[in-house]
Design a protein around this motif. Structure first.
Motif, PDB file in Angstrom:
ATOM      1  N   HIS A   1       0.953  -1.177  -0.124  1.00 18.25           N
ATOM      2  CA  HIS A   1       0.022   0.031  -0.021  1.00 18.25           C
ATOM      3  C   HIS A   1       0.813   1.267   0.065  1.00 18.25           C
ATOM      4  CE1 HIS A   1      -3.838  -2.025   0.549  1.00 18.25           C
ATOM      5  NE2 HIS A   1      -3.339  -2.684   1.558  1.00 18.25           N
ATOM      6  N   GLY A   4       0.159   3.715  -2.922  1.00 20.30           N
ATOM      7  CA  GLY A   4      -1.329   3.644  -2.894  1.00 20.30           C
ATOM      8  C   GLY A   4      -2.025   2.988  -3.451  1.00 20.30           C
ATOM      9  N   THR A   5      -1.593   1.638  -3.911  1.00 20.95           N
ATOM     10  CA  THR A   5      -2.375   0.417  -4.561  1.00 20.95           C
ATOM     11  C   THR A   5      -1.599  -0.664  -3.987  1.00 20.95           C
ATOM     12  OG1 THR A   5      -0.688   0.126  -6.180  1.00 20.95           O
ATOM     13  CG2 THR A   5      -2.366   1.652  -6.841  1.00 20.95           C
ATOM     14  N   ASP A   7      -1.824  -4.282  -5.714  1.00 21.85           N
ATOM     15  CA  ASP A   7      -2.256  -4.965  -6.784  1.00 21.85           C
ATOM     16  C   ASP A   7      -2.117  -6.602  -6.441  1.00 21.85           C
ATOM     17  OD1 ASP A   7       0.434  -6.003  -7.421  1.00 21.85           O
ATOM     18  OD2 ASP A   7       0.731  -3.991  -8.476  1.00 21.85           O
TER      19      ASP A   7
END
Length: 97
Positions: A1, A4-5, A7
């Protein structure tokens, strides 16, 4: 994270590591829950005042985050700042990776 992601590839990597780690079912479920409900840097660093704990926290983060995007670099820099780590200590920890 950190960037910001979160996957699918990152999740697969973490799940593969969990399979080879000696953890109880409760510990595994805790980690999975944490992965899907990430804490902010403020939450992660709240109450950390001991320099050795701050260094350990940063070391764990560096080993967990693949620094391959500007967002991840910024997240680690922010974490180090919140932990009151100098740039020299931050760099030293990252070199040990």
């Amino acid at each position: 994270h950190a960037d910001g992601t979160f996957d699918e590839e990152e999740e697969k990597t973490i799940l593969a590591r969990l399979r080879t780690t000696d953890l109880s079912q409760e510990e595994r479920l805790f980690i999975l829950d944490e992965l899907h409900h990430p804490k902010s840097i403020d939450e992660l660093t709240a109450g950390i005042t001991d320099p050795s704990i701050a260094k350990t926290m940063y070391m764990l983060a560096v080993n967990a985050v693949a620094i391959d995007s500007p967002g991840e670099r910024a997240w680690l820099d922010n974490l180090a700042a919140r932990l009151s780590l100098s740039k020299a200590i931050q760099g030293f920890i990252e070199e040990q990776r």
